[in-house]
Enzyme design. Structure first.
Site, PDB file in Angstrom:
ATOM      1  N   ASP A   9      44.336  43.747  69.464  1.00  0.00           N
ATOM      2  CA  ASP A   9      43.780  44.729  68.535  1.00  0.00           C
ATOM      3  C   ASP A   9      43.520  46.035  69.282  1.00  0.00           C
ATOM      4  O   ASP A   9      43.325  46.040  70.508  1.00  0.00           O
ATOM      5  CB  ASP A   9      42.470  44.220  67.904  1.00  0.00           C
ATOM      6  CG  ASP A   9      42.004  45.123  66.759  1.00  0.00           C
ATOM      7  OD1 ASP A   9      42.840  45.465  65.901  1.00  0.00           O
ATOM      8  OD2 ASP A   9      40.834  45.506  66.739  1.00  0.00           O
ATOM      9  N   GLU A  11      41.616  50.175  68.786  1.00  0.00           N
ATOM     10  CA  GLU A  11      40.872  51.173  68.007  1.00  0.00           C
ATOM     11  C   GLU A  11      41.439  52.532  68.382  1.00  0.00           C
ATOM     12  O   GLU A  11      41.905  52.733  69.516  1.00  0.00           O
ATOM     13  CB  GLU A  11      39.377  51.102  68.287  1.00  0.00           C
ATOM     14  CG  GLU A  11      38.711  49.785  67.893  1.00  0.00           C
ATOM     15  CD  GLU A  11      38.745  49.484  66.413  1.00  0.00           C
ATOM     16  OE1 GLU A  11      38.933  50.433  65.615  1.00  0.00           O
ATOM     17  OE2 GLU A  11      38.598  48.311  66.045  1.00  0.00           O
ATOM     18  N   GLU A  54      34.695  60.461  60.951  1.00  0.00           N
ATOM     19  CA  GLU A  54      35.045  59.340  60.076  1.00  0.00           C
ATOM     20  C   GLU A  54      35.565  58.143  60.886  1.00  0.00           C
ATOM     21  O   GLU A  54      35.372  56.986  60.493  1.00  0.00           O
ATOM     22  CB  GLU A  54      36.077  59.754  59.020  1.00  0.00           C
ATOM     23  CG  GLU A  54      37.343  60.376  59.559  1.00  0.00           C
ATOM     24  CD  GLU A  54      37.282  61.903  59.622  1.00  0.00           C
ATOM     25  OE1 GLU A  54      38.351  62.521  59.482  1.00  0.00           O
ATOM     26  OE2 GLU A  54      36.161  62.444  59.803  1.00  0.00           O
ATOM     27  N   HIS A  59      34.249  52.550  64.097  1.00  0.00           N
ATOM     28  CA  HIS A  59      34.169  51.758  65.331  1.00  0.00           C
ATOM     29  C   HIS A  59      33.004  52.121  66.254  1.00  0.00           C
ATOM     30  O   HIS A  59      32.717  51.402  67.211  1.00  0.00           O
ATOM     31  CB  HIS A  59      35.486  51.830  66.121  1.00  0.00           C
ATOM     32  CG  HIS A  59      36.023  53.223  66.309  1.00  0.00           C
ATOM     33  ND1 HIS A  59      35.324  54.227  66.919  1.00  0.00           N
ATOM     34  CD2 HIS A  59      37.222  53.751  65.955  1.00  0.00           C
ATOM     35  CE1 HIS A  59      36.067  55.319  66.951  1.00  0.00           C
ATOM     36  NE2 HIS A  59      37.225  55.064  66.355  1.00  0.00           N
ATOM     37  N   HIS A 156      33.619  47.800  63.559  1.00  0.00           N
ATOM     38  CA  HIS A 156      34.919  47.365  64.050  1.00  0.00           C
ATOM     39  C   HIS A 156      34.918  47.543  65.567  1.00  0.00           C
ATOM     40  O   HIS A 156      34.492  48.568  66.086  1.00  0.00           O
ATOM     41  CB  HIS A 156      36.041  48.224  63.452  1.00  0.00           C
ATOM     42  CG  HIS A 156      36.352  47.885  62.032  1.00  0.00           C
ATOM     43  ND1 HIS A 156      37.343  47.005  61.675  1.00  0.00           N
ATOM     44  CD2 HIS A 156      35.785  48.311  60.884  1.00  0.00           C
ATOM     45  CE1 HIS A 156      37.380  46.911  60.357  1.00  0.00           C
ATOM     46  NE2 HIS A 156      36.451  47.693  59.850  1.00  0.00           N
ATOM     47  N   ASP A 161      37.091  41.827  67.126  1.00  0.00           N
ATOM     48  CA  ASP A 161      38.113  41.602  66.112  1.00  0.00           C
ATOM     49  C   ASP A 161      39.185  40.630  66.614  1.00  0.00           C
ATOM     50  O   ASP A 161      39.710  39.813  65.849  1.00  0.00           O
ATOM     51  CB  ASP A 161      38.759  42.924  65.690  1.00  0.00           C
ATOM     52  CG  ASP A 161      37.861  43.734  64.759  1.00  0.00           C
ATOM     53  OD1 ASP A 161      36.748  43.248  64.449  1.00  0.00           O
ATOM     54  OD2 ASP A 161      38.255  44.830  64.354  1.00  0.00           O
TER      55      ASP A 161
END
Length: 248
Positions: A9, A11, A54, A59, A156, A161
């Site tokens: 995963d 970000e 945003e 995260h 997140h 995750d």
């Protein structure tokens, strides 16, 4: 031969790898033969640009935090990431997004694409859509459906995750691998006196997942949309009515 898989995963600063957004966190959790090994890789990366509010709301990673921890730029960790995922099957939820960002970052450095250094890429979002059509298939929704504890997931984060996705993937694929194990076990049994091998497969009872009220409402809304498109009760409603009539 051992099966090596990496639950992966990332970000990022935003949603578009082709319009200036950059990777800011990478996480990989290794499994060999469906068992976690503890050989994980978790990195924060300085994106060399701002991180919009945003994205931070999703995260919680700010540029100030990354600078405070002296996070390296991607060029400093690119080879480490490539070596870590090399030869493995990647398990990713919405693989197009994460692979797109990794390929963008690798391309900036003239490095090979993810597809050329890994053995395969499995998209659990596609798996879930095939298995649960018409339902929510976000990681949160799958955790709820498959009874995976996500209480520690406030924001997140790539590592948490990955850990959740690992449990979701194992839950979604458990039955097929259990069948393979059973076939392997029976293949090792001795032949019967009549001269033929006796293969008896023990089938585990399928789990029954009770839908939530929210999922039932979504299902009904989906059926109503189908009814409107075909201008009559959709096939599902017809089958449901036939089943009720037979059982009456």
């Amino acid at each position: 031969m051992n099966m090596r898989q990496i639950i992966l995963d990332t970000e990022t600063t935003g949603l578009s790898a082709n319009n200036g957004d950059r990777l800011i966190e990478f996480a990989g959790v290794e499994m060999i033969d469906r068992r976690l090994t503890g050989n994980n890789l978790h990195l924060y990366v300085n994106p060399e640009r701002d991180i919009p509010d945003e994205a931070v709301a999703v995260h919680g990673i700010t540029l100030e935090k990354l600078k405070a921890m002296n996070a390296p730029v991607f060029a400093e960790v690119a080879q480490q990431i490539a070596d870590y995922i090399r030869g493995a099957e990647l398990i990713i939820h919405n693989a197009t997004f994460d692979v797109g960002f990794l390929n963008m970052e690798f391309s900036r450095l003239g490095m090979p694409e993810v597809e050329s250094i890994t053995s395969d890429i499995t998209d659990t979002l596609k798996m879930a859509r095939d298995r649960y059509p018409g339902q929510k298939n976000s990681l949160d929704a799958l955790c709820t459906r498959l009874e995976v504890d996500r209480s520690k997931r406030v924001l997140h984060g790539a590592l948490i995750d990955c850990e959740l996705l690992g449990e979701v993937y194992l839950a979604m694929t458990r039955s097929q691998f259990s069948l393979v194990d059973e076939l392997m076990d029976t293949a090792n049994t001795s032949n019967n006196p009549a001269g033929g091998s006796q293969y008896q497969i023990k089938h585990s009872a399928l789990p029954i997942v009770t839908p939530s009220s929210e999922e039932l409402e979504e299902h009904e809304a989906y059926l109503q949309a189908l009814d409107k498109i075909v201008g009559a009760p959709c096939v599902w409603r017809q089958w449901q009515q036939d089943t009720e009539d037979k059982s009456a």
